[in-house]
Design a protein around this motif. Sequence first.
Motif, PDB file in Angstrom:
ATOM      1  N   THR A  76       0.826  -1.204   0.000  1.00  0.00           N
ATOM      2  CA  THR A  76       0.000   0.000   0.000  1.00  0.00           C
ATOM      3  C   THR A  76       0.864   1.259   0.000  1.00  0.00           C
ATOM      4  O   THR A  76       0.566   2.226  -0.700  1.00  0.00           O
ATOM      5  N   ALA A  77       1.949   1.234   0.773  1.00  0.00           N
ATOM      6  CA  ALA A  77       2.864   2.384   0.802  1.00  0.00           C
ATOM      7  C   ALA A  77       3.510   2.591  -0.559  1.00  0.00           C
ATOM      8  O   ALA A  77       3.674   3.733  -1.012  1.00  0.00           O
ATOM      9  N   SER A  78       3.841   1.508  -1.237  1.00  0.00           N
ATOM     10  CA  SER A  78       4.435   1.617  -2.571  1.00  0.00           C
ATOM     11  C   SER A  78       3.447   2.234  -3.559  1.00  0.00           C
ATOM     12  O   SER A  78       3.814   3.087  -4.364  1.00  0.00           O
ATOM     13  N   LEU A  79       2.189   1.804  -3.482  1.00  0.00           N
ATOM     14  CA  LEU A  79       1.173   2.373  -4.381  1.00  0.00           C
ATOM     15  C   LEU A  79       0.907   3.845  -4.058  1.00  0.00           C
ATOM     16  O   LEU A  79       0.668   4.646  -4.959  1.00  0.00           O
ATOM     17  N   ALA A  80       0.953   4.184  -2.769  1.00  0.00           N
ATOM     18  CA  ALA A  80       0.693   5.568  -2.358  1.00  0.00           C
ATOM     19  C   ALA A  80       1.778   6.521  -2.834  1.00  0.00           C
ATOM     20  O   ALA A  80       1.500   7.682  -3.129  1.00  0.00           O
ATOM     21  N   THR A  81       3.016   6.044  -2.919  1.00  0.00           N
ATOM     22  CA  THR A  81       4.112   6.907  -3.373  1.00  0.00           C
ATOM     23  C   THR A  81       4.188   6.967  -4.895  1.00  0.00           C
ATOM     24  O   THR A  81       5.017   7.684  -5.439  1.00  0.00           O
ATOM     25  N   LYS A  82       3.347   6.207  -5.554  1.00  0.00           N
ATOM     26  CA  LYS A  82       3.282   6.168  -7.020  1.00  0.00           C
ATOM     27  C   LYS A  82       4.633   5.844  -7.626  1.00  0.00           C
ATOM     28  O   LYS A  82       5.026   6.371  -8.645  1.00  0.00           O
ATOM     29  N   GLY A  83       5.336   4.946  -6.962  1.00  0.00           N
ATOM     30  CA  GLY A  83       6.627   4.506  -7.465  1.00  0.00           C
ATOM     31  C   GLY A  83       6.463   3.429  -8.511  1.00  0.00           C
ATOM     32  O   GLY A  83       5.367   2.968  -8.809  1.00  0.00           O
ATOM     33  N   ALA A  84       7.566   3.056  -9.074  1.00  0.00           N
ATOM     34  CA  ALA A  84       7.545   1.989 -10.068  1.00  0.00           C
ATOM     35  C   ALA A  84       7.243   0.675  -9.359  1.00  0.00           C
ATOM     36  O   ALA A  84       7.335   0.571  -8.153  1.00  0.00           O
ATOM     37  N   GLY A  85       6.880  -0.326 -10.115  1.00  0.00           N
ATOM     38  CA  GLY A  85       6.603  -1.633  -9.532  1.00  0.00           C
ATOM     39  C   GLY A  85       5.183  -1.803  -9.061  1.00  0.00           C
ATOM     40  O   GLY A  85       4.933  -2.489  -8.078  1.00  0.00           O
ATOM     41  N   LYS A  86       4.245  -1.167  -9.750  1.00  0.00           N
ATOM     42  CA  LYS A  86       2.841  -1.240  -9.336  1.00  0.00           C
ATOM     43  C   LYS A  86       2.355  -2.692  -9.312  1.00  0.00           C
ATOM     44  O   LYS A  86       1.659  -3.093  -8.376  1.00  0.00           O
ATOM     45  N   GLY A  87       2.737  -3.475 -10.316  1.00  0.00           N
ATOM     46  CA  GLY A  87       2.313  -4.877 -10.367  1.00  0.00           C
ATOM     47  C   GLY A  87       2.855  -5.683  -9.208  1.00  0.00           C
ATOM     48  O   GLY A  87       2.148  -6.517  -8.632  1.00  0.00           O
ATOM     49  N   MET A  88       4.119  -5.435  -8.849  1.00  0.00           N
ATOM     50  CA  MET A  88       4.708  -6.144  -7.714  1.00  0.00           C
ATOM     51  C   MET A  88       4.012  -5.767  -6.416  1.00  0.00           C
ATOM     52  O   MET A  88       3.764  -6.621  -5.561  1.00  0.00           O
ATOM     53  N   ALA A  89       3.690  -4.484  -6.264  1.00  0.00           N
ATOM     54  CA  ALA A  89       3.012  -4.025  -5.051  1.00  0.00           C
ATOM     55  C   ALA A  89       1.633  -4.670  -4.938  1.00  0.00           C
ATOM     56  O   ALA A  89       1.242  -5.133  -3.856  1.00  0.00           O
ATOM     57  N   ILE A  90       0.893  -4.711  -6.037  1.00  0.00           N
ATOM     58  CA  ILE A  90      -0.441  -5.310  -6.016  1.00  0.00           C
ATOM     59  C   ILE A  90      -0.349  -6.803  -5.706  1.00  0.00           C
ATOM     60  O   ILE A  90      -1.128  -7.332  -4.911  1.00  0.00           O
ATOM     61  N   THR A  91       0.621  -7.476  -6.302  1.00  0.00           N
ATOM     62  CA  THR A  91       0.806  -8.908  -6.027  1.00  0.00           C
ATOM     63  C   THR A  91       1.153  -9.132  -4.566  1.00  0.00           C
ATOM     64  O   THR A  91       0.635 -10.059  -3.933  1.00  0.00           O
ATOM     65  N   GLY A  92       2.010  -8.288  -4.009  1.00  0.00           N
ATOM     66  CA  GLY A  92       2.355  -8.388  -2.585  1.00  0.00           C
ATOM     67  C   GLY A  92       1.144  -8.187  -1.695  1.00  0.00           C
ATOM     68  O   GLY A  92       0.958  -8.890  -0.699  1.00  0.00           O
ATOM     69  N   ILE A  93       0.289  -7.221  -2.060  1.00  0.00           N
ATOM     70  CA  ILE A  93      -0.930  -6.971  -1.283  1.00  0.00           C
ATOM     71  C   ILE A  93      -1.873  -8.171  -1.362  1.00  0.00           C
ATOM     72  O   ILE A  93      -2.423  -8.609  -0.346  1.00  0.00           O
ATOM     73  N   VAL A  94      -2.065  -8.714  -2.554  1.00  0.00           N
ATOM     74  CA  VAL A  94      -2.974  -9.855  -2.733  1.00  0.00           C
ATOM     75  C   VAL A  94      -2.465 -11.076  -1.965  1.00  0.00           C
ATOM     76  O   VAL A  94      -3.224 -11.730  -1.243  1.00  0.00           O
ATOM     77  N   LEU A  95      -1.168 -11.383  -2.105  1.00  0.00           N
ATOM     78  CA  LEU A  95      -0.617 -12.525  -1.377  1.00  0.00           C
ATOM     79  C   LEU A  95      -0.681 -12.296   0.133  1.00  0.00           C
ATOM     80  O   LEU A  95      -0.971 -13.222   0.898  1.00  0.00           O
TER      81      LEU A  95
END
Length: 169
Positions: A76-95
Amino acid sequence: MENNYQNPYGEGGNNYVSYEPSEEQTGGKKGLAIASLIVGILIFLTGCIFSSMSLYAKPLMYIPIVISVIAIVLGTASLATKGAGKGMAITGIVLGALALISGAFMAYSMTLAHNAFESAGISTSELYNEIVQLEKDYEEGLIDEEEYNEELNEIIETLNEAMEEMTIE
């Protein structure tokens, strides 16, 4: 008639330059996404192991829940900072969310199991120690295979009786 109008953008029309952050600028923000993905994968794969080991040490059942929350927070912090790796962040959240749900279910199940064993007068740590000692005695040749099987069957019968008492109540 001569045109005295000057184009403020020069002769080529507009000189609009798009700005895209370089890899160096987004690399730092990708770390949160990578961390979320790694933590999410690890807890998703090992969560049930921690919960199963909680038969011997109760606090272990809460480790998957805590680590799952960490994976979700990092993603969530990664998505909030709008950094690269959106797919990895979403996968981490789902897992992390899947591990959180299964971890909560396992914690609930293990709590029921602990309560059932305690009400039947069975200490899981003593049971574990008894099985380990039985294995050692067999490996060291202090007991033969027949004695080993008899004692192991007694332990299994004790557990089966406790299970039957749980289902009757």
